[in-house]
Design a protein around this motif. Structure first.
Motif, PDB file in Angstrom:
ATOM      1  N   PHE A 223      13.334  11.163  -5.437  1.00 27.04           N
ATOM      2  CA  PHE A 223      14.392  10.357  -4.862  1.00 27.04           C
ATOM      3  C   PHE A 223      15.040   9.542  -5.959  1.00 27.04           C
ATOM      4  CE2 PHE A 223      10.529   7.846  -4.456  1.00 27.04           C
ATOM      5  CZ  PHE A 223      10.908   6.604  -4.945  1.00 27.04           C
ATOM      6  N   SER A 224      16.227   9.061  -5.688  1.00 30.48           N
ATOM      7  CA  SER A 224      16.943   8.199  -6.629  1.00 30.48           C
ATOM      8  C   SER A 224      16.652   6.749  -6.268  1.00 30.48           C
ATOM      9  CB  SER A 224      18.450   8.438  -6.534  1.00 30.48           C
ATOM     10  OG  SER A 224      18.754   9.758  -6.837  1.00 30.48           O
ATOM     11  N   PRO A 225      16.021   5.990  -7.144  1.00 33.35           N
ATOM     12  CA  PRO A 225      15.712   4.593  -6.831  1.00 33.35           C
ATOM     13  C   PRO A 225      16.947   3.779  -6.456  1.00 33.35           C
ATOM     14  CG  PRO A 225      14.535   5.273  -8.800  1.00 33.35           C
ATOM     15  CD  PRO A 225      15.484   6.386  -8.441  1.00 33.35           C
ATOM     16  N   GLU A 226      18.123   4.166  -6.992  1.00 32.82           N
ATOM     17  CA  GLU A 226      19.349   3.425  -6.698  1.00 32.82           C
ATOM     18  C   GLU A 226      19.839   3.656  -5.277  1.00 32.82           C
ATOM     19  OE1 GLU A 226      19.385   5.948  -9.123  1.00 32.82           O
ATOM     20  OE2 GLU A 226      18.672   4.642 -10.708  1.00 32.82           O
ATOM     21  N   ALA A 227      19.445   4.754  -4.671  1.00 30.84           N
ATOM     22  CA  ALA A 227      19.958   5.113  -3.342  1.00 30.84           C
ATOM     23  C   ALA A 227      18.800   5.568  -2.457  1.00 30.84           C
ATOM     24  CB  ALA A 227      20.995   6.222  -3.457  1.00 30.84           C
ATOM     25  N   CYS A 228      17.930   4.640  -2.147  1.00 29.00           N
ATOM     26  CA  CYS A 228      16.764   4.974  -1.335  1.00 29.00           C
ATOM     27  C   CYS A 228      16.454   3.809  -0.404  1.00 29.00           C
ATOM     28  CB  CYS A 228      15.570   5.296  -2.228  1.00 29.00           C
ATOM     29  SG  CYS A 228      14.957   3.884  -3.161  1.00 29.00           S
ATOM     30  N   PRO A 229      15.590   4.050   0.587  1.00 28.18           N
ATOM     31  CA  PRO A 229      15.197   2.945   1.470  1.00 28.18           C
ATOM     32  C   PRO A 229      14.525   1.821   0.666  1.00 28.18           C
ATOM     33  CG  PRO A 229      14.474   5.042   2.378  1.00 28.18           C
ATOM     34  CD  PRO A 229      14.974   5.311   0.991  1.00 28.18           C
ATOM     35  N   PRO A 230      14.669   0.585   1.119  1.00 28.90           N
ATOM     36  CA  PRO A 230      14.075  -0.550   0.384  1.00 28.90           C
ATOM     37  C   PRO A 230      12.581  -0.379   0.134  1.00 28.90           C
ATOM     38  CG  PRO A 230      15.456  -1.340   2.184  1.00 28.90           C
ATOM     39  CD  PRO A 230      15.384   0.149   2.309  1.00 28.90           C
ATOM     40  N   GLU A 231      11.872   0.245   1.082  1.00 21.96           N
ATOM     41  CA  GLU A 231      10.425   0.427   0.910  1.00 21.96           C
ATOM     42  C   GLU A 231      10.138   1.333  -0.282  1.00 21.96           C
ATOM     43  OE1 GLU A 231      12.116   1.210   3.704  1.00 21.96           O
ATOM     44  OE2 GLU A 231      11.550  -0.404   5.047  1.00 21.96           O
ATOM     45  N   PHE A 232      10.954   2.363  -0.482  1.00 21.73           N
ATOM     46  CA  PHE A 232      10.771   3.258  -1.624  1.00 21.73           C
ATOM     47  C   PHE A 232      11.051   2.504  -2.924  1.00 21.73           C
ATOM     48  CE2 PHE A 232      11.458   7.732   0.325  1.00 21.73           C
ATOM     49  CZ  PHE A 232      10.640   7.415   1.380  1.00 21.73           C
ATOM     50  N   ALA A 233      12.138   1.724  -2.942  1.00 23.25           N
ATOM     51  CA  ALA A 233      12.496   0.966  -4.144  1.00 23.25           C
ATOM     52  C   ALA A 233      11.384  -0.003  -4.513  1.00 23.25           C
ATOM     53  CB  ALA A 233      13.810   0.230  -3.932  1.00 23.25           C
ATOM     54  N   GLU A 234      10.839  -0.679  -3.517  1.00 27.32           N
ATOM     55  CA  GLU A 234       9.751  -1.633  -3.773  1.00 27.32           C
ATOM     56  C   GLU A 234       8.539  -0.910  -4.355  1.00 27.32           C
ATOM     57  OE1 GLU A 234       6.878  -4.597  -1.226  1.00 27.32           O
ATOM     58  OE2 GLU A 234       8.916  -4.264  -0.514  1.00 27.32           O
ATOM     59  N   ALA A 235       8.175   0.224  -3.779  1.00 28.85           N
ATOM     60  CA  ALA A 235       7.044   1.000  -4.304  1.00 28.85           C
ATOM     61  C   ALA A 235       7.329   1.485  -5.712  1.00 28.85           C
ATOM     62  CB  ALA A 235       6.740   2.172  -3.382  1.00 28.85           C
ATOM     63  N   TYR A 236       8.556   1.955  -5.947  1.00 27.77           N
ATOM     64  CA  TYR A 236       8.939   2.450  -7.272  1.00 27.77           C
ATOM     65  C   TYR A 236       8.831   1.335  -8.306  1.00 27.77           C
ATOM     66  CZ  TYR A 236      11.776   4.520 -10.971  1.00 27.77           C
ATOM     67  OH  TYR A 236      12.216   4.983 -12.164  1.00 27.77           O
ATOM     68  N   LEU A 237       9.339   0.159  -7.990  1.00 25.34           N
ATOM     69  CA  LEU A 237       9.296  -0.965  -8.918  1.00 25.34           C
ATOM     70  C   LEU A 237       7.866  -1.453  -9.145  1.00 25.34           C
ATOM     71  CD1 LEU A 237      12.468  -2.904  -7.725  1.00 25.34           C
ATOM     72  CD2 LEU A 237      12.181  -1.573  -9.849  1.00 25.34           C
ATOM     73  N   SER A 238       6.978  -1.171  -8.185  1.00 27.07           N
ATOM     74  CA  SER A 238       5.578  -1.553  -8.329  1.00 27.07           C
ATOM     75  C   SER A 238       4.755  -0.479  -9.040  1.00 27.07           C
ATOM     76  CB  SER A 238       4.965  -1.813  -6.949  1.00 27.07           C
ATOM     77  OG  SER A 238       5.622  -2.880  -6.327  1.00 27.07           O
ATOM     78  N   GLY A 239       5.423   0.605  -9.457  1.00 23.63           N
ATOM     79  CA  GLY A 239       4.726   1.651 -10.191  1.00 23.63           C
ATOM     80  C   GLY A 239       4.227   2.799  -9.356  1.00 23.63           C
ATOM     81  N   TYR A 240       4.640   2.879  -8.103  1.00 25.83           N
ATOM     82  CA  TYR A 240       4.166   3.947  -7.224  1.00 25.83           C
ATOM     83  C   TYR A 240       5.218   5.018  -6.966  1.00 25.83           C
ATOM     84  CZ  TYR A 240       0.400   0.718  -6.251  1.00 25.83           C
ATOM     85  OH  TYR A 240      -0.668  -0.124  -6.367  1.00 25.83           O
ATOM     86  N   GLY A 241       6.198   5.155  -7.861  1.00 31.14           N
ATOM     87  CA  GLY A 241       7.268   6.125  -7.674  1.00 31.14           C
ATOM     88  C   GLY A 241       6.805   7.546  -7.896  1.00 31.14           C
ATOM     89  N   PRO A 242       7.732   8.490  -7.808  1.00 30.84           N
ATOM     90  CA  PRO A 242       7.386   9.891  -8.017  1.00 30.84           C
ATOM     91  C   PRO A 242       6.887  10.112  -9.429  1.00 30.84           C
ATOM     92  CG  PRO A 242       9.756   9.618  -7.841  1.00 30.84           C
ATOM     93  CD  PRO A 242       9.140   8.292  -7.551  1.00 30.84           C
ATOM     94  N   ASP A 243       5.969  11.054  -9.568  1.00 28.92           N
ATOM     95  CA  ASP A 243       5.403  11.362 -10.888  1.00 28.92           C
ATOM     96  C   ASP A 243       6.336  12.247 -11.678  1.00 28.92           C
ATOM     97  OD1 ASP A 243       3.111   9.936 -10.354  1.00 28.92           O
ATOM     98  OD2 ASP A 243       2.108  11.667  -9.488  1.00 28.92           O
TER      99      ASP A 243
END
Length: 93
Positions: A73-93
């Motif tokens: 997913f694109s962090p710039e255009a995703c649900p807030p929950e995904f962005a929060e997880a991504y910023l916390s280091g849990y984004g896609p590998d």
């Protein structure tokens, strides 16, 4: 031929065709995670003795079974929950 400024009926037909594309994905229990208007292409193609518009979905690499977590997913255009997880280091590998 430029397809800009489609007549109202052609625009409705194109929108209905895009809806059918989405419905086909969902009937296969797939989610198109990069669904946006830019990922539909409208072309004019001959159909028998007539010419008509064809609507195609493109950029389907991100489609996945509905019960799986998104893997791309694109962090710039995703649900807030995904962005929060991504910023916390849990984004896609």
């Amino acid at each position: 031929n430029s397809l800009r400024g489609l007549p109202p009926k052609a625009m409705r037909d194109a929108a209905a065709a895009a809806g059918q594309c989405i419905q086909a994905m969902h009937s296969k229990r797939m989610v198109w995670t990069d669904l946006k208007t830019e990922n539909f292409v409208i072309t004019e193609e001959p159909k028998g003795d007539d010419s008509g518009l064809t609507v195609r979905g493109i950029d389907l690499e991100s489609a996945q079974p509905y019960d799986e977590n998104p893997s791309d997913f694109s962090p710039e255009a995703c649900p807030p929950e995904f962005a929060e997880a991504y910023l916390s280091g849990y984004g896609p590998d």
